[in-house]
Design a protein around this motif. Structure first.
Motif, short mmCIF file in Angstrom:
data_model
loop_
_atom_site.label_atom_id
_atom_site.label_comp_id
_atom_site.label_asym_id
_atom_site.label_seq_id
_atom_site.Cartn_x
_atom_site.Cartn_y
_atom_site.Cartn_z
N ASN A 1 38.59 100.43 32.68
CA ASN A 1 38.82 99.75 31.40
C ASN A 1 37.53 99.17 30.84
O ASN A 1 37.28 99.24 29.63
CB ASN A 1 39.88 98.66 31.56
N ASP B 1 41.39 99.54 38.30
CA ASP B 1 41.94 99.44 36.95
C ASP B 1 40.90 98.82 36.02
O ASP B 1 40.60 99.34 34.95
CB ASP B 1 43.21 98.58 36.98
N ARG C 1 49.43 100.26 29.68
CA ARG C 1 48.72 101.49 29.34
C ARG C 1 49.30 102.17 28.10
O ARG C 1 50.48 102.09 27.82
CB ARG C 1 48.75 102.46 30.53
N TYR D 1 49.30 108.40 36.87
CA TYR D 1 50.14 107.23 36.59
C TYR D 1 51.58 107.69 36.35
O TYR D 1 51.81 108.85 35.98
CB TYR D 1 49.66 106.53 35.32
N ILE E 1 52.75 106.57 26.27
CA ILE E 1 51.97 107.17 27.37
C ILE E 1 52.12 108.69 27.29
O ILE E 1 53.00 109.18 26.57
CB ILE E 1 52.41 106.62 28.75
N ASN F 1 43.79 103.67 26.37
CA ASN F 1 42.99 104.02 27.55
C ASN F 1 42.11 105.21 27.22
O ASN F 1 42.32 106.34 27.69
CB ASN F 1 43.90 104.30 28.75
#
Ligand SMILES: Cc1cc2nc3c(=O)[nH]c(=O)nc-3n(C[C@H](O)[C@H](O)[C@H](O)COP(=O)(O)OP(=O)(O)OC[C@H]3O[C@@H](n4cnc5c(N)ncnc54)[C@H](O)[C@@H]3O)c2cc1C
Ligand code: SF4
Ligand code: FES
Ligand code: FES
Lengths: 340, 190
Positions: free
Chosen positions: A41, A37, A123, A236, A308, A128
């Protein structure tokens, strides 16, 4: 090609050393476990720690025990792959094993840890992204900017908690053990969360998650995890549903819990699930009716946002579908609920 | 800048790289091992898959400095390992990919092979479902996957000493070329 920003890597071998490093370097240091993760990032310019405190060499974080009273102790450094494949977890905490087995893809589950999954950053499709992309957009509240692109005029970030194991650990009433400059503290996982998408966890920068403790489950414990996602192989969650049913000797539900993830900044408990299911037989028409009522309650409570990927109105329509399927899967021991 | 001691394909190598370099960057830009591909560079595609201590992992999300003391296998290491073990030609799985036409552009192939190789080591005769799940983190934009699954099945069947299941488009038997190790010598006809 996505370069990492410059950083230094420290390799402590004990939790105490790791905490000391975090204390010494303060805000500019971050722990790194599997990095699955944090490194993407960092490549996107979302974090630029000057020091990475690598947790991979710390043996204390690898504890993995089922104690005689049924308590499950899971070190923060245990990989998701090991949790998913472990017969003890599959048998005594099926929802957790199923959720761990549906995180990302196989390589990432070998690298990613349980601790990193609990600590996953929230997120958002406006966040992202590469630095170039975000710069073109004009950034957003969560990083470098002043506006939210999800809620027009919003003053609070609503990026989504997207960690698959978190809702299952909430239904299992897990406790988190942290170590920081002032020693160890235990926190019920329910109390970890803020509703703020920028920082959704109550945590000091000097604190390390050492282990997750799952208390003994009821004799008739049943659990399942349902996950909606775009590609079954890697993505995800667009919605995650964790269910727990405690079934008594007479076959009636004595305890129930339902927690959803990938909606807002923290995992969300469906408030009416327990009251609608308790006392109902765990199979047959009465159960199906109660499940349908819980699904309705979840629909009323869940409001997916365009934070998202995936059309949010469609995601909302999927809430009752996945809630019902996951509760039935828990009752019949047939989880996970997943499209491949 | 730090000096790293890495075990790559059985060789102990000393390389100099800054802490923020990934294993993929060190393999490609320090060691010249460009077989591991740089696709998305953020964990989505699996093109950078290498084996770390025998387990397929993503080199684009592994810090090189955290790979010291671990055995790294890249695609460049498959055939030499096969030859060292007394085999002939390429690794039988590589050969099966070739014979099945399990690639078009080939970009996904090094990663596919390392994921599939590890699968066959832990499960020598996997079902189609096991293969699909083991390769779920290796995306292919060209083949549609079918020939890749068939190649893994062909390699597994031959390692078990039995004929592969015929594909739907050739139900009457084995349509594939013989394995490299069984290929006739120069001058002989197939
Ligand atoms: C393509 C792709 C798909 C993914 N899909 C999913 C998915 O479907 N579901 C999902 O849940 N996740 C997904 N992930 C994210 C990730 O792989 C997992 O969440 C994984 O469990 C993260 O663990 P890690 O050890 O790699 O965390 P890291 O990246 O090492 O750390 C994550 C965060 O937690 C902090 N941290 C880590 N360990 C500790 C600790 N012990 N104490 C305190 N802080 C700590 C780090 O500082 C960092 O902020 C995906 C990632 C990628 C790249
Ligand atoms: S919810 Fe708004 S503020 Fe938060 S990451 Fe998304 S766009 Fe940014
Ligand atoms: S390059 Fe590593 S996963 Fe795509
Ligand atoms: S052959 Fe082109 S990506 Fe697989």
């Amino acid at each position: 090609m996505l370069r990492l920003p410059k950083t230094r890597v420290a390799k402590p071998t004990t939790v105490a050393q790791a905490v000391a490093l975090l204390v010494e370097h303060g805000e500019v240091a971050m722990p790194i476990a599997g990095g699955t993760d944090l490194l993407p990032n960092m490549k996107h310019g979302l974090f630029e720690p000057e020091v990475l405190v690598a947790l991979g060499g710390i043996k204390e974080l690898q504890r993995f025990e089922l104690q005689t009273d049924g308590t499950l102790i899971l070190g923060a450094g245990v990989s998701l792959d090991r949790i998913a494949a472990d017969e003890r977890v599959q048998r005594t905490a099926p929802a957790l094993a199923q959720a761990a087995g549906l995180v990302a893809g196989p390589q990432l589950r070998r690298m990613g840890t349980l601790g990193g999954n609990v600590m996953l950053d929230t997120r958002c499709q406006w966040y992202n992204q590469t630095h170039f992309w975000r710069q073109a957009l004009g950034y957003c509240l969560k990083k470098d900017g002043t506006v939210c692109h999800v809620v027009a005029g919003g003053k609070k970030c609503v990026a989504a908690a997207s960690n698959d194991t978190a809702p299952t650990l909430m239904t299992l009433q897990a406790t988190l053990v942290f170590e920081g400059r002032s020693g160890r503290r235990e926190v019920a996982i329910d109390d970890l969360w803020h509703t703020d998408g920028i920082h959704n966890k109550k945590l000091g920068t000097d604190e390390i998650l050492v282990e997750v403790r799952v208390p003994p489950r009821a004799t008739g414990h049943r659990g399942a995890y349902g996950k909606l996602r775009e590609r079954g192989s890697i993505d995800y969650p667009m919605l995650g549903v964790a269910a727990r049913l405690d079934v008594g000797r007479d076959g009636a539900v004595e305890g129930a819990d339902l927690v959803l993830v990938a909606l807002q900044a923290r995992p969300v408990r469906v408030r009416r699930a327990a009251e609608l299911l308790i006392g109902v037989p765990s199979s047959g028409d009465n159960f199906a009716e109660a499940v349908a009522a819980v699904a309705e309650a979840a629909y009323a409570q869940a409001h997916p946002m365009p934070n998202i990927p995936g059309d949010h109105e469609w995601r909302r329509e999927m809430v009752p579908v996945y809630v019902a399927r996951t509760l039935h899967a828990a009752a019949t021991g047939t989880g996970p609920v997943h499209h491949v | 800048m730090a000096s790293l001691l890495l075990n790559v394909n059985g060789d102990q190598l000393e390389v100099t790289a800054p802490d923020h370099w990934t294993l993929l960057e060190v393999l490609r830009y320090r060691l010249g091992l460009t077989g591991s591909k740089q696709g998305c560079d953020k964990g989505d595609c699996g093109a950078c898959t290498v084996q770390i201590d025998g387990e397929p992992q993503l080199a684009c999300l592994a810090l090189a400095t955290l790979c010291e003391g671990r055995a790294i296998t890249t695609i460049e290491g498959l055939m030499p390992a096969h030859l060292r073990a007394g085999g002939k030609g390429p690794d039988p799985l590589q050969d099966a990919f070739d014979r099945c036409g399990a690639l078009q552009c080939g970009f996904c192939q090094p990663g596919m092979l390392l994921s599939a190789k590890a699968l066959l080591e832990r499960s020598p005769d996997p079902s189609r479902d096991e293969i699909r799940h083991a390769l779920a983190g290796n995306l292919c934009r060209c083949t549609g996957y079918t020939q890749i699954f068939q190649a893994v099945e062909l390699a597994a069947a031959e390692a078990q000493g039995r004929a592969p299941t015929p594909p739907a488009w050739h139900p009457d038997g084995n349509p594939w070329m013989p394995a490299c190790s069984k290929a006739p010598a120069k001058g002989e006809s197939r």
